[in-house]
Design a protein around this motif. Structure first.
Motif, PDB file in Angstrom:
ATOM      1  N   HIS A 186      64.223 -11.759  31.950  1.00 35.38           N
ATOM      2  CA  HIS A 186      65.659 -11.976  32.079  1.00 35.38           C
ATOM      3  C   HIS A 186      66.049 -12.033  33.563  1.00 35.38           C
ATOM      4  O   HIS A 186      66.774 -12.928  33.995  1.00 35.38           O
ATOM      5  CB  HIS A 186      66.406 -10.841  31.365  1.00 35.38           C
ATOM      6  N   ASP A 187      65.549 -11.098  34.333  1.00 36.71           N
ATOM      7  CA  ASP A 187      65.861 -11.055  35.764  1.00 36.71           C
ATOM      8  C   ASP A 187      65.401 -12.343  36.452  1.00 36.71           C
ATOM      9  O   ASP A 187      66.084 -12.878  37.324  1.00 36.71           O
ATOM     10  CB  ASP A 187      65.185  -9.847  36.409  1.00 36.71           C
ATOM     11  N   ARG A 188      64.236 -12.866  36.023  1.00 37.05           N
ATOM     12  CA  ARG A 188      63.723 -14.098  36.620  1.00 37.05           C
ATOM     13  C   ARG A 188      64.651 -15.276  36.298  1.00 37.05           C
ATOM     14  O   ARG A 188      64.932 -16.117  37.144  1.00 37.05           O
ATOM     15  CB  ARG A 188      62.316 -14.364  36.081  1.00 37.05           C
ATOM     16  N   VAL A 189      65.134 -15.323  35.041  1.00 36.08           N
ATOM     17  CA  VAL A 189      66.071 -16.387  34.656  1.00 36.08           C
ATOM     18  C   VAL A 189      67.319 -16.321  35.533  1.00 36.08           C
ATOM     19  O   VAL A 189      67.798 -17.345  36.052  1.00 36.08           O
ATOM     20  CB  VAL A 189      66.466 -16.252  33.168  1.00 36.08           C
ATOM     21  N   SER A 272      78.743 -13.342  34.336  1.00 43.42           N
ATOM     22  CA  SER A 272      79.670 -12.356  33.761  1.00 43.42           C
ATOM     23  C   SER A 272      79.287 -11.970  32.338  1.00 43.42           C
ATOM     24  O   SER A 272      79.464 -10.836  31.929  1.00 43.42           O
ATOM     25  CB  SER A 272      81.108 -12.887  33.810  1.00 43.42           C
ATOM     26  N   ALA A 273      78.729 -12.930  31.586  1.00 44.09           N
ATOM     27  CA  ALA A 273      78.440 -12.625  30.184  1.00 44.09           C
ATOM     28  C   ALA A 273      77.075 -11.988  29.993  1.00 44.09           C
ATOM     29  O   ALA A 273      76.914 -11.088  29.171  1.00 44.09           O
ATOM     30  CB  ALA A 273      78.550 -13.894  29.331  1.00 44.09           C
ATOM     31  N   ASN A 274      76.085 -12.456  30.729  1.00 49.33           N
ATOM     32  CA  ASN A 274      74.712 -11.982  30.510  1.00 49.33           C
ATOM     33  C   ASN A 274      73.969 -11.777  31.820  1.00 49.33           C
ATOM     34  O   ASN A 274      72.784 -12.084  31.927  1.00 49.33           O
ATOM     35  CB  ASN A 274      73.934 -12.964  29.615  1.00 49.33           C
ATOM     36  N   GLY A 275      74.677 -11.278  32.800  1.00 43.45           N
ATOM     37  CA  GLY A 275      74.075 -11.059  34.105  1.00 43.45           C
ATOM     38  C   GLY A 275      73.402  -9.697  34.202  1.00 43.45           C
ATOM     39  O   GLY A 275      73.068  -9.068  33.207  1.00 43.45           O
ATOM     40  N   TRP A 276      73.229  -9.259  35.440  1.00 42.83           N
ATOM     41  CA  TRP A 276      72.484  -8.010  35.655  1.00 42.83           C
ATOM     42  C   TRP A 276      73.201  -6.797  35.073  1.00 42.83           C
ATOM     43  O   TRP A 276      72.554  -5.880  34.590  1.00 42.83           O
ATOM     44  CB  TRP A 276      72.237  -7.802  37.150  1.00 42.83           C
ATOM     45  N   SER A 277      74.517  -6.797  35.114  1.00 41.78           N
ATOM     46  CA  SER A 277      75.194  -5.606  34.586  1.00 41.78           C
ATOM     47  C   SER A 277      75.114  -5.575  33.056  1.00 41.78           C
ATOM     48  O   SER A 277      74.997  -4.506  32.460  1.00 41.78           O
ATOM     49  CB  SER A 277      76.640  -5.530  35.083  1.00 41.78           C
ATOM     50  N   PHE A 288      67.226  -4.659  23.110  1.00 39.61           N
ATOM     51  CA  PHE A 288      68.660  -4.993  23.126  1.00 39.61           C
ATOM     52  C   PHE A 288      69.239  -4.484  21.810  1.00 39.61           C
ATOM     53  O   PHE A 288      68.816  -4.908  20.733  1.00 39.61           O
ATOM     54  CB  PHE A 288      68.819  -6.507  23.270  1.00 39.61           C
ATOM     55  N   ARG A 289      70.183  -3.552  21.912  1.00 38.47           N
ATOM     56  CA  ARG A 289      70.761  -2.946  20.703  1.00 38.47           C
ATOM     57  C   ARG A 289      72.259  -3.195  20.642  1.00 38.47           C
ATOM     58  O   ARG A 289      73.053  -2.378  21.070  1.00 38.47           O
ATOM     59  CB  ARG A 289      70.502  -1.442  20.685  1.00 38.47           C
ATOM     60  N   PRO A 290      72.637  -4.340  20.083  1.00 44.85           N
ATOM     61  CA  PRO A 290      74.061  -4.624  19.943  1.00 44.85           C
ATOM     62  C   PRO A 290      74.648  -3.811  18.798  1.00 44.85           C
ATOM     63  O   PRO A 290      73.918  -3.242  17.992  1.00 44.85           O
ATOM     64  CB  PRO A 290      74.085  -6.114  19.602  1.00 44.85           C
ATOM     65  N   ASP A 291      75.959  -3.762  18.772  1.00 45.97           N
ATOM     66  CA  ASP A 291      76.648  -3.047  17.715  1.00 45.97           C
ATOM     67  C   ASP A 291      77.205  -4.077  16.730  1.00 45.97           C
ATOM     68  O   ASP A 291      78.214  -4.717  16.991  1.00 45.97           O
ATOM     69  CB  ASP A 291      77.780  -2.207  18.332  1.00 45.97           C
ATOM     70  N   TYR A 292      76.520  -4.254  15.624  1.00 49.08           N
ATOM     71  CA  TYR A 292      76.956  -5.228  14.618  1.00 49.08           C
ATOM     72  C   TYR A 292      78.081  -4.642  13.767  1.00 49.08           C
ATOM     73  O   TYR A 292      78.131  -3.450  13.514  1.00 49.08           O
ATOM     74  CB  TYR A 292      75.808  -5.599  13.688  1.00 49.08           C
ATOM     75  N   VAL A 293      78.953  -5.520  13.311  1.00 46.84           N
ATOM     76  CA  VAL A 293      80.000  -5.125  12.367  1.00 46.84           C
ATOM     77  C   VAL A 293      79.867  -5.999  11.123  1.00 46.84           C
ATOM     78  O   VAL A 293      80.498  -7.055  11.012  1.00 46.84           O
ATOM     79  CB  VAL A 293      81.412  -5.282  12.973  1.00 46.84           C
ATOM     80  N   PRO A 294      79.042  -5.578  10.171  1.00 47.24           N
ATOM     81  CA  PRO A 294      78.877  -6.371   8.943  1.00 47.24           C
ATOM     82  C   PRO A 294      80.219  -6.565   8.242  1.00 47.24           C
ATOM     83  O   PRO A 294      81.050  -5.654   8.220  1.00 47.24           O
ATOM     84  CB  PRO A 294      77.929  -5.506   8.101  1.00 47.24           C
ATOM     85  N   GLY A 295      80.409  -7.749   7.727  1.00 48.81           N
ATOM     86  CA  GLY A 295      81.669  -8.033   7.046  1.00 48.81           C
ATOM     87  C   GLY A 295      82.879  -7.972   7.961  1.00 48.81           C
ATOM     88  O   GLY A 295      84.004  -7.822   7.486  1.00 48.81           O
ATOM     89  N   GLY A 296      82.647  -8.123   9.262  1.00 51.61           N
ATOM     90  CA  GLY A 296      83.719  -7.892  10.224  1.00 51.61           C
ATOM     91  C   GLY A 296      84.719  -9.021  10.378  1.00 51.61           C
ATOM     92  O   GLY A 296      85.707  -8.882  11.086  1.00 51.61           O
ATOM     93  N   PRO A 313      73.312 -16.801  24.769  1.00 54.23           N
ATOM     94  CA  PRO A 313      73.120 -18.180  25.191  1.00 54.23           C
ATOM     95  C   PRO A 313      71.641 -18.570  25.135  1.00 54.23           C
ATOM     96  O   PRO A 313      70.760 -17.745  25.356  1.00 54.23           O
ATOM     97  CB  PRO A 313      73.652 -18.187  26.620  1.00 54.23           C
ATOM     98  N   LYS A 314      71.418 -19.834  24.861  1.00 55.40           N
ATOM     99  CA  LYS A 314      70.038 -20.320  24.773  1.00 55.40           C
ATOM    100  C   LYS A 314      69.291 -20.063  26.077  1.00 55.40           C
ATOM    101  O   LYS A 314      68.087 -19.822  26.083  1.00 55.40           O
ATOM    102  CB  LYS A 314      70.053 -21.815  24.449  1.00 55.40           C
ATOM    103  N   GLN A 315      70.062 -20.119  27.160  1.00 60.95           N
ATOM    104  CA  GLN A 315      69.517 -19.941  28.503  1.00 60.95           C
ATOM    105  C   GLN A 315      68.665 -18.668  28.658  1.00 60.95           C
ATOM    106  O   GLN A 315      67.728 -18.649  29.444  1.00 60.95           O
ATOM    107  CB  GLN A 315      70.711 -19.844  29.457  1.00 60.95           C
ATOM    108  N   ILE A 316      69.034 -17.603  27.969  1.00 65.61           N
ATOM    109  CA  ILE A 316      68.314 -16.342  28.208  1.00 65.61           C
ATOM    110  C   ILE A 316      67.439 -15.917  27.036  1.00 65.61           C
ATOM    111  O   ILE A 316      66.913 -14.811  27.008  1.00 65.61           O
ATOM    112  CB  ILE A 316      69.280 -15.192  28.561  1.00 65.61           C
ATOM    113  N   ARG A 317      67.286 -16.805  26.062  1.00 62.19           N
ATOM    114  CA  ARG A 317      66.498 -16.411  24.896  1.00 62.19           C
ATOM    115  C   ARG A 317      65.017 -16.248  25.222  1.00 62.19           C
ATOM    116  O   ARG A 317      64.265 -15.689  24.435  1.00 62.19           O
ATOM    117  CB  ARG A 317      66.704 -17.421  23.765  1.00 62.19           C
ATOM    118  N   SER A 318      64.614 -16.765  26.379  1.00 58.20           N
ATOM    119  CA  SER A 318      63.218 -16.579  26.778  1.00 58.20           C
ATOM    120  C   SER A 318      62.902 -15.106  27.036  1.00 58.20           C
ATOM    121  O   SER A 318      61.735 -14.729  27.106  1.00 58.20           O
ATOM    122  CB  SER A 318      62.926 -17.413  28.025  1.00 58.20           C
ATOM    123  N   ALA A 319      63.942 -14.275  27.176  1.00 56.36           N
ATOM    124  CA  ALA A 319      63.694 -12.840  27.412  1.00 56.36           C
ATOM    125  C   ALA A 319      63.402 -12.086  26.118  1.00 56.36           C
ATOM    126  O   ALA A 319      63.008 -10.925  26.154  1.00 56.36           O
ATOM    127  CB  ALA A 319      64.903 -12.214  28.127  1.00 56.36           C
TER     128      ALA A 319
END
Length: 579
Positions: A186-189, A272-277, A288-296, A313-319
């Motif tokens: 990810h950092d390399r991307v 801003s969306a998928n940067g270092w922070s 990567f542990r997102p918080d899913y909301v089933p039926g949300g 984004p497709k751009q970072i899926r290589s990670a």
DNA sequence: TGGGCCCGCGCC
DNA sequence: AAAGGGCGCGGGCCCA
């Protein structure tokens, strides 16, 4: 709430009962499943009262029956002590032979329904429990089952509630397992696109260069590209006649500032969306542990609250890279929504066009339109309610070719324009339009209504019609996906753990105690899933994924001749699967 | 300073 | 290529 001592005993208690394969009835999977998973306990099935209650609340199929069960819920706390009393002496988990029927629900204490369910802007479920006295869990369960039993299509509703509850378990399990994520990749991307990570507060080098070029081309040395207002003013001052700073509008203009500006916006978005922070916040310990909301969402699609898992984004899926000795099985349902439409409308001709792989090609072959692109645009237009442009022009052709499918979405749109609810195949109903919408409609019928009032009313009626038009298709597609995923989940569970053989894949310890040694779902995106599996089980997993897709089709549409082909890849990295 | 809105854009 | 549906999120900006 559970007392601390009791909470500590809970996982062992649940694990003991689990051998009897009960369907756990509990208030809210989001409240109970994470702690169980953290303790290494996986539950096979449940009935999520919150999610199922929300479905039944509005189900038009259940309308008559609901009227016979008007009682307000009244919760009665039942704690683990009482749960244990059902078992063999003390808190000892029962053996498989104990006298607890397999389908007897186990009860969890509940003091109040949680209510982050505010899907109903029209008012409803969220105020339903307002001020309610504590109430019996079993009573609420009985009430829900009675509503189902008395509904117009109990089998479908039953399937929906089971699928929704399975989805809730899966949501918790996805977060527990996490997506295997390689932070170095990810950092390399990021570095390749933006330049090296800047000091805090500074902009990446590539962005600074692009910003400088834009400012020079616009002759606006102090322009702030991150300010929409500032940017719009700067563009206009340079003679570029735009009404917004949206990419699709900028693209239309030929000016030397446009190219670097679009490049800047793309990088700004990535940062801003998928940067270092983002990486530091959401990727911990290689997961990567997102918080899913089933039926949300209203249609039954999931939402996320944090992490943005549904917008990777497709751009970072290589990670997204499998652990050593493990691999990914990536599968998505090709052209799911048109196939769902064909099946739910019983449109044999459209189902025929969909047979095989490419429905758009099939529509051309059926002689409905001349080119594949036209088929795609027309079909999307039909499902989304396009009225203008090429899409709007092509929709009537589609209607001639596939009258049944078109009639289904047109009926849904007409219902929405009247302000009525529509319902998915399995019985999830759309929300009613908000009060402001009704007021707009009412104003247009008054004697002193102006032409503008009438225009506004027609416009907002059509807006809501597009929503309900799409609701039935998107919502039913979500039901197919839930059934698919639930099937995958149970088949994976049957595959069991990889053993301790010397040549077996090493445990994926970062996936947590439940999933370290077994194939497990790690990602879900509307019509796409990823399974993380020991490499030696990949073929079996792929088979399970395919079998589940076929089963989901039968569950929803019986023997109707429609198929749901998958694009499936066994790959070490998500980026290597064709999106 | 924080909440809420709009904008823009990523995904399906 | 754009325009119809569903979302979440971050940034800017306004207002209390």
């Amino acid at each position: 709430m559970l007392a601390d001592g009791e909470a500590a005993e809970l996982p062992a208690l649940v694990a003991g009962f689990e051998r009897l394969r009960p369907r756990w009835v509990w208030s809210d999977t989001r409240r109970w499943a994470p702690q169980l998973l953290a303790a290494g306990v996986r539950v096979e099935r449940c009935h999520d009262l919150r999610l199922c209650g929300a479905i039944l609340e509005w189900s038009t199929d259940a309308e008559a029956s609901r009227a016979e069960h008007p009682d307000r819920p009244l919760w009665l706390a039942r704690g683990p002590a009482e749960l244990a009393a059902d078992a063999t002496p003390g808190a000892t988990p029962p053996s498989a032979g104990a006298a607890v029927p397999a389908d007897r629900p186990a009860l969890f204490e509940l003091d109040e329904l949680e209510r982050h369910d505010d899907r109903d802007a029209a008012g409803g479920a969220s105020d339903r429990f307002e001020g309610a006295t504590p109430h019996q869990l079993a009573g609420e369960h009985d009430r829900q089952l009675a509503i189902v039993a008395g509904s117009a299509r109990p089998a479908r509703l039953r399937l929906l509630l089971a699928a929704e509850s399975a989805g809730a378990l899966i949501g918790a399990e996805l977060s527990a397992a996490g997506v295997p994520w390689d932070a170095a990749t990810h950092d390399r991307v990021l570095a390749d696109a933006l330049g090296p990570r800047p000091r805090p507060g500074a902009k990446p080098a590539r962005m600074e260069e692009l910003a400088a070029r834009v400012r020079a081309e616009l002759d606006a040395p102090t322009l702030n590209l991150d300010s929409q207002v500032d940017l719009l003013r700067g563009l206009r001052a340079a003679g570029i006649r735009v009404d917004s700073t949206a990419r699709w509008e900028l693209r239309e203009h030929d000016h030397p500032a446009i190219a670097p500006l679009l490049a800047y916006k793309r990088l700004a978005r990535l940062l801003s969306a998928n940067g270092w922070s983002w990486l530091e916040t959401w990727v911990v310990d290689g997961r990567f542990r997102p918080d899913y909301v089933p039926g949300g969402t209203a249609t039954g699609r999931w939402a996320t609250s944090g992490g943005g898992a549904l917008q990777l984004p497709k751009q970072i899926r290589s990670a997204v890279i499998a652990d050593p000795g493990w691999t990914l099985v990536v599968a998505d349902a090709a052209q799911l929504e048109p196939r769902v439409l064909a099946a739910m409308a019983g449109d044999l001709r459209m189902a025929e066009a969909a047979r095989g792989r490419d429905i758009y090609r099939g529509i051309v072959d059926a002689g409905v339109v001349a080119a594949r692109d036209e088929a795609k645009v027309a079909l999307l237009g039909a499902m989304y309610g396009a009225t203008t442009g090429e899409s709007g022009r092509l929709v009537p052709r589609l209607a001639r070719g596939f009258p049944r499918a078109m009639a289904l979405v047109d009926r849904a749109a007409a219902a929405g324009e009247r302000g009525a609810r529509v319902t998915t195949l399995l019985g999830r109903s759309s929300p009613l339009p908000p009060a402001t919408w009704r007021a707009t409609q009412a104003r247009a019928t008054e004697p002193e209504a102006t032409a503008q009032d009438e225009r506004r009313a027609r416009s907002s009626a059509r807006d809501w019609g597009r929503f309900t038009r799409n609701f039935v298709v998107q919502g039913t597609a979500a039901e197919w996906a839930l059934c698919w995923m639930a099937g995958v989940r149970s088949r994976l569970a049957q595959l069991g753990d990889v053993g301790e053989r010397a040549d077996a894949s090493p445990p994926a310890t970062a996936s947590g105690p439940v999933f370290a040694r077994r194939p497990h779902l790690v990602y879900y995106l509307h019509d796409e899933i990823i399974v993380h599996t020991p490499a030696e089980l990949a073929d079996e997993v792929a088979l399970a994924v395919r079998d589940s897709a076929a089963e989901a089709g039968r569950l929803l549409f019986g023997e109707f001749p429609v198929d749901f082909p998958l694009d499936l890849a066994i790959v070490p990295s998500y980026a290597e699967a064709d999106g």
